[in-house]
Design an enzyme around this catalytic site. Structure first.
Site, PDB file in Angstrom:
ATOM      1  N   ASP A   1     -15.251 -11.768   4.190  1.00 20.75           N
ATOM      2  CA  ASP A   1     -14.049 -12.107   3.421  1.00 20.75           C
ATOM      3  C   ASP A   1     -13.060 -12.844   4.333  1.00 20.75           C
ATOM      4  OD1 ASP A   1     -12.007 -12.136   1.595  1.00 20.75           O
ATOM      5  OD2 ASP A   1     -11.681  -9.969   1.587  1.00 20.75           O
TER       6      ASP A   1
ATOM      7  N   HIS B   1     -12.861 -12.983  -3.535  1.00 22.68           N
ATOM      8  CA  HIS B   1     -13.788 -11.982  -4.070  1.00 22.68           C
ATOM      9  C   HIS B   1     -14.678 -12.589  -5.163  1.00 22.68           C
ATOM     10  CE1 HIS B   1     -10.806  -8.551  -2.798  1.00 22.68           C
ATOM     11  NE2 HIS B   1     -11.144  -9.347  -1.796  1.00 22.68           N
TER      12      HIS B   1
ATOM     13  N   ASP C   1       2.238   1.664   3.318  1.00 22.68           N
ATOM     14  CA  ASP C   1       3.217   0.661   3.770  1.00 22.68           C
ATOM     15  C   ASP C   1       4.603   1.147   3.354  1.00 22.68           C
ATOM     16  OD1 ASP C   1       1.290  -1.238   4.669  1.00 22.68           O
ATOM     17  OD2 ASP C   1       1.081  -2.035   2.627  1.00 22.68           O
TER      18      ASP C   1
ATOM     19  N   ASP D   1      -3.056 -13.378  -0.890  1.00 22.17           N
ATOM     20  CA  ASP D   1      -3.682 -12.409   0.023  1.00 22.17           C
ATOM     21  C   ASP D   1      -4.381 -13.226   1.114  1.00 22.17           C
ATOM     22  OD1 ASP D   1      -4.516 -10.123   1.196  1.00 22.17           O
ATOM     23  OD2 ASP D   1      -5.681  -9.358  -0.498  1.00 22.17           O
TER      24      ASP D   1
ATOM     25  N   GLU E   1      -8.991 -11.850  -7.162  1.00 27.42           N
ATOM     26  CA  GLU E   1      -8.803 -12.498  -5.868  1.00 27.42           C
ATOM     27  C   GLU E   1      -9.819 -13.627  -5.754  1.00 27.42           C
ATOM     28  OE1 GLU E   1      -7.899 -10.412  -2.231  1.00 27.42           O
ATOM     29  OE2 GLU E   1      -9.252 -11.697  -1.097  1.00 27.42           O
TER      30      GLU E   1
ATOM     31  N   ASP F   1     -10.092 -14.796   3.489  1.00 29.46           N
ATOM     32  CA  ASP F   1      -8.653 -14.819   3.188  1.00 29.46           C
ATOM     33  C   ASP F   1      -7.967 -16.061   3.776  1.00 29.46           C
ATOM     34  OD1 ASP F   1      -8.896 -12.417   1.786  1.00 29.46           O
ATOM     35  OD2 ASP F   1      -8.400 -11.198   3.530  1.00 29.46           O
TER      36      ASP F   1
ATOM     37  N   GLU G   1      -8.987  -4.427  -8.738  1.00 29.80           N
ATOM     38  CA  GLU G   1      -9.258  -5.646  -7.954  1.00 29.80           C
ATOM     39  C   GLU G   1     -10.734  -5.641  -7.555  1.00 29.80           C
ATOM     40  OE1 GLU G   1      -6.793  -6.078  -4.442  1.00 29.80           O
ATOM     41  OE2 GLU G   1      -7.933  -7.796  -3.726  1.00 29.80           O
TER      42      GLU G   1
ATOM     43  N   HIS H   1       0.878  -1.166   0.000  1.00 28.85           N
ATOM     44  CA  HIS H   1       0.000   0.000   0.000  1.00 28.85           C
ATOM     45  C   HIS H   1       0.918   1.220   0.000  1.00 28.85           C
ATOM     46  CE1 HIS H   1      -2.863  -2.899   2.071  1.00 28.85           C
ATOM     47  NE2 HIS H   1      -3.488  -2.541   0.979  1.00 28.85           N
TER      48      HIS H   1
HETATM   49  C1  GLO Z   1      -9.525  -6.812   0.650  1.00 27.30           C
HETATM   50  C2  GLO Z   1      -8.507  -6.804  -0.406  1.00 27.30           C
HETATM   51  C3  GLO Z   1      -7.215  -6.150   0.029  1.00 27.30           C
HETATM   52  C4  GLO Z   1      -6.421  -5.707  -1.153  1.00 27.30           C
HETATM   53  C5  GLO Z   1      -5.199  -4.931  -0.751  1.00 27.30           C
HETATM   54  C6  GLO Z   1      -4.454  -4.410  -1.954  1.00 27.30           C
HETATM   55  O1  GLO Z   1     -10.542  -7.431   0.575  1.00 27.30           O
HETATM   56  O2  GLO Z   1      -8.284  -8.089  -0.864  1.00 27.30           O
HETATM   57  O3  GLO Z   1      -6.463  -7.036   0.827  1.00 27.30           O
HETATM   58  O4  GLO Z   1      -6.037  -6.773  -1.933  1.00 27.30           O
HETATM   59  O5  GLO Z   1      -5.571  -3.872   0.058  1.00 27.30           O
HETATM   60  O6  GLO Z   1      -5.058  -3.294  -2.454  1.00 27.30           O
HETATM   61 MG    MG Z   2      -6.811  -8.760  -2.265  1.00 22.23          MG
END
Ligand code: GLO
Ligand code: MG
Length: 344
Positions: free
Chosen positions: A249, A214, A53, A284, A211, A251, A175, A50
């Site tokens: 979500d 998602h 980051d 992710d 992703e 992950d 994304e 980010h």
């Molecule tokens: C959240 C997203 C998040 C993005 C990350 C990069 O649901 O997956 O993790 O991938 O912030 O922009």
């Molecule tokens: Mg992501």
């Protein structure tokens, strides 16, 4: 394990501390340098960033200060031979993005979001990546009447155009995610992302990042999303993970919930030769809240290991036999063949 062309990455947020909406952290924070130091040992090659980051407290800093800090980070990455895979503007934390960033109803907030995205592009340049990832976290509504959907598409295109105009080389990887934190997001699927690309001043530089979780939240098959984006030459990054149905979500580690779906994602990547233009496999994924400190890199190592084992499975799948069964419309046998192959 199979010799392969794949290279791997994760982001600093993937070594997370375990907080959820109902409880605090369960692990102490680790320093950014510690995370960088773990990366190579785990078999990873690059890190995702980010903008904040890369440059902490970015909103309080001048342009020259931001550039100076990004250059210092680039040197630390070079010293460790770690690449920056992408930079993403974090447009969901600041009070300025409370009602959305590019689609906020407040003009000042929209301006903030575009200015911040331009700074993120400058950071990407300095870190040596041409990919800006746009997870459009708050571009949507909590209630339908709050925003005008048609106007929101126009505002998104205006913002993308401003980013494309800021830098002649930057590529924007959208994304998509259908919900969370919003009730409904304006760019829920790869189809939406690629359609919006067509309205911009340079559609060739607007692509996508898929992703797994998602796609599942959108009720879609992640492998089909991969094939769709790659049919357009537009899959520039990938967040592999897993998700158990339609809920928050999760992950989860790659393959954790549905091994067969993970196998099909890997097969899609293989048949499309994902990675041959330098694209990375990013995970992710997050540790479970229950994960102990001494195990808190396992979700990354395990995701990578599962991925490589599934590459072997994809390459040893009897394609000729599968084609025969398809020709004979014997999907019953094909189904069992996949199961037996995965069981080994
Ligand atoms: C959240 C997203 C998040 C993005 C990350 C990069 O649901 O997956 O993790 O991938 O912030 O922009
Ligand atoms: Mg992501």
């Amino acid at each position: 394990m199979a010799k392969n062309r794949y290279r791997f990455c994760f982001g600093p947020w993937n070594i997370s501390e375990g907080q959820d909406p109902y409880g605090p952290t369960t692990r102490p924070p680790q320093s950014f340098d510690w995370k960088l130091d773990q990366l190579k040992g785990l078999g990873f090659d690059a890190m995702m960033f980010h903008d904040d980051d890369a440059v902490a407290d970015i909103d309080t800093k001048s342009e020259s200060q931001i550039h100076k800090e990004a250059k210092a980070l680039k040197k630390r990455l070079d010293d460790r031979a770690i690449a920056a895979e992408m930079v993403a503007p974090r447009l969901w934390f600041s009070p300025m993005t409370m009602d959305g960033a590019y689609t906020s109803n407040d003009r000042k907030c929209r301006r903030y979001a575009i200015d911040r995205s331009r700074r993120a592009i400058d950071i990407a340049n300095i870190l040596g990546t041409d990919i800006l990832v746009l997870w459009l976290a708050r571009e949507g509504t909590y209630l339908r009447e709050a925003k005008d959907g048609r106007r929101s598409v126009e505002l998104l295109v205006e913002a993308l155009d401003a980013m494309l105009g800021h830098d002649k080389r930057i590529r924007l990887a959208i994304e998509p995610k259908p919900n969370e934190p919003m009730d409904h997001a304006y760019v829920p699927t790869i189809g939406h992302a690629l359609a919006i690309a067509q309205l911009t001043r340079d559609p060739k530089r607007v692509g996508a990042l898929i992703e797994t979780a998602h796609a599942i939240l959108a009720g879609l098959d992640p492998a089909d999303e991969i094939d769709f984006a790659m049919a357009f030459g537009k899959l520039w990054s990938l967040h592999l993970n897993d998700q158990n149905g339609l809920k928050f979500d999760q992950d989860k580690p790659f393959g954790s919930n549905n091994l067969r779906s993970a196998f099909n994602q890997v097969r899609a990547l293989e048949r499309n030769k994902y990675g041959s233009n330098g694209e990375y496999i990013c995970f992710d994924v997050h540790p479970f809240r229950t994960t102990k400190v001494e195990h808190w890199l396992d979700h990354l190592a395990n995701s990578r290991r599962t991925f490589l084992r599934l590459v072997e499975k994809a390459r040893s799948f009897d394609e000729a036999r599968a084609r025969q069964l398809v020709g004979d419309r014997n999907y019953q046998a094909l189904d069992q063949m996949v199961i037996e192959h995965l069981l080994g």
